[in-house]
Design an enzyme around this catalytic site. Structure first.
Site, mmCIF file in Angstrom:
data_model
loop_
_atom_site.group_PDB
_atom_site.id
_atom_site.type_symbol
_atom_site.label_atom_id
_atom_site.label_comp_id
_atom_site.label_asym_id
_atom_site.label_seq_id
_atom_site.Cartn_x
_atom_site.Cartn_y
_atom_site.Cartn_z
ATOM 1 N N ASP A 1 0.833 -1.208 0.000
ATOM 2 C CA ASP A 1 0.000 0.000 0.000
ATOM 3 C C ASP A 1 0.867 1.258 0.000
ATOM 4 O OD1 ASP A 1 0.923 -0.657 2.577
ATOM 5 O OD2 ASP A 1 -0.718 0.391 3.571
ATOM 6 N N TYR B 1 11.420 2.457 0.165
ATOM 7 C CA TYR B 1 10.772 1.129 0.185
ATOM 8 C C TYR B 1 9.660 1.082 -0.865
ATOM 9 C CZ TYR B 1 7.498 -2.485 1.793
ATOM 10 O OH TYR B 1 6.639 -3.558 1.845
HETATM 11 N N1 LIG Z 1 5.105 -6.095 6.471
HETATM 12 C C1 LIG Z 1 4.204 -5.246 6.012
HETATM 13 O O1 LIG Z 1 3.599 -4.462 6.755
HETATM 14 C C2 LIG Z 1 3.874 -5.238 4.543
HETATM 15 C C3 LIG Z 1 2.984 -4.260 4.077
HETATM 16 C C4 LIG Z 1 2.661 -4.242 2.720
HETATM 17 C C5 LIG Z 1 3.214 -5.179 1.866
HETATM 18 N N2 LIG Z 1 4.091 -6.099 2.343
HETATM 19 C C6 LIG Z 1 4.683 -7.043 1.389
HETATM 20 O O2 LIG Z 1 4.260 -8.353 1.706
HETATM 21 C C7 LIG Z 1 5.304 -9.288 1.375
HETATM 22 C C8 LIG Z 1 5.601 -10.149 2.576
HETATM 23 O O3 LIG Z 1 6.028 -9.278 3.627
HETATM 24 P P1 LIG Z 1 6.291 -9.799 5.106
HETATM 25 O O4 LIG Z 1 5.624 -8.868 6.030
HETATM 26 O O5 LIG Z 1 6.045 -11.250 5.174
HETATM 27 O O6 LIG Z 1 7.854 -9.492 5.170
HETATM 28 P P2 LIG Z 1 8.937 -10.034 6.201
HETATM 29 O O7 LIG Z 1 8.287 -10.658 7.376
HETATM 30 O O8 LIG Z 1 9.904 -8.919 6.415
HETATM 31 O O9 LIG Z 1 9.631 -11.187 5.367
HETATM 32 C C9 LIG Z 1 10.415 -10.902 4.263
HETATM 33 C C10 LIG Z 1 11.392 -12.040 4.097
HETATM 34 O O10 LIG Z 1 12.259 -11.691 3.005
HETATM 35 C C11 LIG Z 1 13.539 -12.177 3.344
HETATM 36 N N3 LIG Z 1 14.621 -11.460 2.685
HETATM 37 C C12 LIG Z 1 14.992 -10.166 2.833
HETATM 38 N N4 LIG Z 1 16.101 -9.922 2.116
HETATM 39 C C13 LIG Z 1 16.426 -11.087 1.502
HETATM 40 C C14 LIG Z 1 17.482 -11.491 0.649
HETATM 41 N N5 LIG Z 1 18.436 -10.641 0.256
HETATM 42 N N6 LIG Z 1 17.491 -12.761 0.194
HETATM 43 C C15 LIG Z 1 16.548 -13.645 0.581
HETATM 44 N N7 LIG Z 1 15.553 -13.344 1.415
HETATM 45 C C16 LIG Z 1 15.483 -12.064 1.871
HETATM 46 C C17 LIG Z 1 13.666 -11.967 4.838
HETATM 47 O O11 LIG Z 1 14.650 -12.844 5.291
HETATM 48 P P3 LIG Z 1 15.262 -12.776 6.775
HETATM 49 O O12 LIG Z 1 14.171 -13.404 7.622
HETATM 50 O O13 LIG Z 1 16.487 -13.608 6.691
HETATM 51 O O14 LIG Z 1 15.494 -11.340 7.044
HETATM 52 C C18 LIG Z 1 12.273 -12.286 5.325
HETATM 53 O O15 LIG Z 1 12.156 -13.627 5.751
HETATM 54 C C19 LIG Z 1 6.478 -8.441 0.897
HETATM 55 O O16 LIG Z 1 6.448 -8.369 -0.498
HETATM 56 C C20 LIG Z 1 6.202 -7.065 1.472
HETATM 57 O O17 LIG Z 1 6.786 -6.033 0.718
HETATM 58 C C21 LIG Z 1 4.416 -6.168 3.666
#
Ligand SMILES: NC(=O)c1ccc[n+]([C@@H]2O[C@H](COP(=O)([O-])OP(=O)(O)OC[C@H]3O[C@@H](n4cnc5c(N)ncnc54)[C@H](OP(=O)(O)O)[C@@H]3O)[C@@H](O)[C@H]2O)c1
Length: 296
Positions: A101, A125
């Site tokens: 978002d 971001y």
């Molecule tokens: N979190 C939010 O509020 C939010 C809001 C809107 C959209 N989204 C989107 O929803 C999706 C899922 O988000 P989420 O909240 O599940 O995110 P998250 O909990 O931060 O998980 C992201 C994962 O990506 C991994 N990662 C980061 N850098 C990496 C790299 N260089 N190589 C391999 N893995 C890597 C991280 O690994 P590590 O565990 O090792 O760090 C983590 O496990 C993403 O596309 C995010 O942009 C999230």
């Protein structure tokens, strides 16, 4: 079917990893198995795994840190999805990806954002995530980009986890009340993703990718309803420690400056998801109750 999942240790990836096996063999990767900042490693893993479905739940999600770590945020959020999409196109695989978002500037003031509204991110971001979305759209790969927001879980670094921790340590919490959005439980996203996959499988004619080719695009995927961070914190505290709640003070964004500018309003209309897939996520309050009572 063989499914390649990235971000297996993240909020959404962890939930997906638990429920995707109903569809076949899941090859779940984290940073150690496939570094999303390394394009050649991404290509090598996809070529080895030969997936029919790639789900990219990995991302650089540290919104404030990204302001000073632009290169890595761009590599993971902007370039990795492009490489995954190119590989998906070459191998006739479907790519499911997640967007944010924070792609919107938050200036909408009369209705939730539609997928047809122009993105205009304020933060590094948001900009790097949008680069990833646009690269996927340009790639010609069959794709579904699920744009979500305010994702939380009991584990990890989410707002919910922070509030639950602070509630044990502090007598008073100061929380911003002038940013509006929709808290979305990571499990609701994983379940909605599986419903979409089921829906595609029911319609399947040839490959998964061909079945999706004419409905590829961005789909908003959040829980229903809206609140602000103060309202979200209030509900978390009422549900988790009603007899021992810290005092909750509402403050403005100006009183809590952060390196990244966040949208004032980022509520997303989910009508396209409902129309094309018949999917509706629960109301955010309902999902929060479920999350807090979940013992798994
Ligand atoms: N979190 C939010 O509020 C939010 C809001 C809107 C959209 N989204 C989107 O929803 C999706 C899922 O988000 P989420 O909240 O599940 O995110 P998250 O909990 O931060 O998980 C992201 C994962 O990506 C991994 N990662 C980061 N850098 C990496 C790299 N260089 N190589 C391999 N893995 C890597 C991280 O690994 P590590 O565990 O090792 O760090 C983590 O496990 C993403 O596309 C995010 O942009 C999230």
């Amino acid at each position: 079917m063989r499914i390649l999942l990235t971000g297996k240790n993240g909020q959404v990836g962890n939930e997906l990893n638990k429920i995707l096996p109903q569809f076949g063999e899941v090859i779940a990767t984290g940073r150690n198995e496939m570094n999303l900042a390394d394009p050649s490693q991404i290509r090598r893993v996809v070529q080895q795994v030969k997936p029919e479905l790639i789900i990219n739940a990995g991302a650089y999600t540290a919104v404030d840190k990204a302001e000073s770590d632009q290169e890595l945020a761009k590599a993971v959020n902007g370039i990795a999805p492009k490489i995954l999409a190119e590989e998906a196109k070459n191998k006739d695989a479907l790519l499911i990806h997640y967007s944010t978002d924070y792609s919107y500037n938050g200036e909408m003031n009369h209705r939730p954002y539609l997928e047809s509204d122009s993105p205009a991110p304020n933060s590094v971001y948001g900009k790097t995530k949008l680069e990833g979305d646009q690269a996927i759209e340009k790639s010609g790969a069959s794709h579904l980009i699920f744009r979500t927001g305010w994702v939380y879980s009991k584990r990890g670094e989410s707002f919910l986890h922070t509030i639950l921790t602070l509630a044990k340590e502090k007598k008073e919490l100061r929380i911003v009340n002038d940013q509006t959005g929709t808290p979305t439980w990571c499990r609701s996203i994983a379940e909605a993703t599986c419903k979409a996959i089921n829906n595609i499988l029911e319609k399947r004619e040839d490959s998964l990718s061909k079945t999706v080719s004419n409905i590829s695009g961005v789909y908003h995927m959040t829980c229903q309803g809206e609140t602000n961070w103060h309202g979200f914190a209030q509900m978390i505290l009422e549900l988790s420690c009603p007899d021992n709640m810290p005092k909750l003070l509402a403050i403005s964004t100006k009183e809590y400056p952060t390196p990244a500018i966040r949208p004032t309003y980022s509520v997303l209309s989910n009508s396209k998801l409902k129309k094309n897939f018949g999917i509706q996520l629960p109301h955010w309050e309902h999902a929060l109750k479920q999350c807090l009572s979940d013992i798994s």
